[in-house]
Design an enzyme around this catalytic site. Sequence first.
Site, PDB file in Angstrom:
ATOM      1  N   ASP A 262       0.870  -1.172   0.000  1.00 36.75           N
ATOM      2  CA  ASP A 262       0.000   0.000   0.000  1.00 36.75           C
ATOM      3  C   ASP A 262       0.918   1.236   0.000  1.00 36.75           C
ATOM      4  O   ASP A 262       1.388   1.668  -1.053  1.00 36.75           O
ATOM      5  CB  ASP A 262      -0.874  -0.131   1.262  1.00 36.75           C
ATOM      6  CG  ASP A 262      -2.002   0.851   1.330  1.00 36.75           C
ATOM      7  OD1 ASP A 262      -1.964   1.865   0.650  1.00 36.75           O
ATOM      8  OD2 ASP A 262      -2.943   0.623   2.117  1.00 36.75           O
TER       9      ASP A 262
ATOM     10  N   LYS B 183      -1.189  -1.338  -4.656  1.00 37.96           N
ATOM     11  CA  LYS B 183      -2.017  -0.140  -4.865  1.00 37.96           C
ATOM     12  C   LYS B 183      -1.074   1.021  -5.148  1.00 37.96           C
ATOM     13  O   LYS B 183      -0.697   1.759  -4.224  1.00 37.96           O
ATOM     14  CB  LYS B 183      -2.796   0.186  -3.583  1.00 37.96           C
ATOM     15  CG  LYS B 183      -4.044  -0.595  -3.352  1.00 37.96           C
ATOM     16  CD  LYS B 183      -4.721  -0.016  -2.105  1.00 37.96           C
ATOM     17  CE  LYS B 183      -5.879  -0.864  -1.662  1.00 37.96           C
ATOM     18  NZ  LYS B 183      -6.421  -0.386  -0.369  1.00 37.96           N
TER      19      LYS B 183
HETATM   20  C1  PRP Z   1      -0.938  -5.126   5.536  1.00 38.12           C
HETATM   21  C2  PRP Z   1      -0.177  -5.967   4.526  1.00 38.12           C
HETATM   22  C3  PRP Z   1       1.195  -5.398   4.551  1.00 38.12           C
HETATM   23  C4  PRP Z   1       0.958  -3.936   4.900  1.00 38.12           C
HETATM   24  C5  PRP Z   1       1.070  -3.102   3.661  1.00 38.12           C
HETATM   25  O1  PRP Z   1      -0.769  -5.675   6.795  1.00 38.12           O
HETATM   26  O2  PRP Z   1      -0.185  -7.330   4.860  1.00 38.12           O
HETATM   27  O3  PRP Z   1       2.015  -6.025   5.495  1.00 38.12           O
HETATM   28  O4  PRP Z   1      -0.364  -3.843   5.435  1.00 38.12           O
HETATM   29  O5  PRP Z   1       0.840  -1.752   3.936  1.00 38.12           O
HETATM   30  P1  PRP Z   1       1.909  -0.622   3.658  1.00 38.12           P
HETATM   31  O6  PRP Z   1       2.448  -0.815   2.280  1.00 38.12           O
HETATM   32  O7  PRP Z   1       1.092   0.651   3.777  1.00 38.12           O
HETATM   33  O8  PRP Z   1       2.970  -0.694   4.707  1.00 38.12           O
HETATM   34  P2  PRP Z   1      -1.721  -5.363   8.040  1.00 38.12           P
HETATM   35  O9  PRP Z   1      -1.060  -4.373   8.933  1.00 38.12           O
HETATM   36  O10 PRP Z   1      -3.100  -5.036   7.541  1.00 38.12           O
HETATM   37  O11 PRP Z   1      -1.724  -6.730   8.835  1.00 38.12           O
HETATM   38  P3  PRP Z   1      -2.327  -8.168   8.481  1.00 38.12           P
HETATM   39  O12 PRP Z   1      -1.520  -8.711   7.315  1.00 38.12           O
HETATM   40  O13 PRP Z   1      -2.138  -8.952   9.718  1.00 38.12           O
HETATM   41  O14 PRP Z   1      -3.779  -7.980   8.099  1.00 38.12           O
END
Ligand code: PRP
Length: 184
Positions: A107, A135
């Site tokens: 993200d 994204k």
């Molecule tokens: C999500 C995904 C990545 C991170 C990406 O994890 O799995 O690790 O967010 O976001 P970024 O590019 O903005 O850093 P999340 O914190 O939702 O945890 P989860 O996988 O346990 O749902």
Amino acid sequence: MTKQTSDAIERVLLDEEKITARVRELAAQINTDYADVDALALIGVLKGSFIFMADLARHLTVPHRVDFIALSSYNRNTVSTGAVRLIMDTRFSVAGRHVLIVEDIVDTGYTLDYLLRTFRARQPASLRTSVFLSKPARRQVEVPIDYLGFEIPDVWVVGYGLDYADRFRTLPYIGALKREVYEK
Ligand code: PRP
């Protein structure tokens, strides 16, 4: 699927068939690229990557091992600050190994950037990334993605490992969540 679930999904972005086909393609590419490697170390980032990891790994013919790490991010629900912390580390040492980080989504890029810096410092033989979804519109820091499943628009997606408040992770497709679900 429960009624509660189907009511929460606006539309299906990627159906099961599309996902399966793409994961097979990624695995084929990885099999080719690592054909000469005797042990590839797959490192999945919990929790989101667990389904992508399971599917990807089962299509690999190159010898590999699977491990997971867990992270904690601060202020994930407000504006991402990029502050990430490792709360569970790998069980095997990555020094001298060919490492492939397996993520469900990039993200802002802060998480993957942190992981790359962390693992690079441990001197692996090589370090690459495999990411199911990206994204690009949300990116704050540029990160290299070596094996990418799909680029998607900036909508809240769930399923195939991805959640909203820990729900919907086991949906077999990627669905866009209705706004009213996360804005209420
Ligand atoms: C999500 C995904 C990545 C991170 C990406 O994890 O799995 O690790 O967010 O976001 P970024 O590019 O903005 O850093 P999340 O914190 O939702 O945890 P989860 O996988 O346990 O749902």
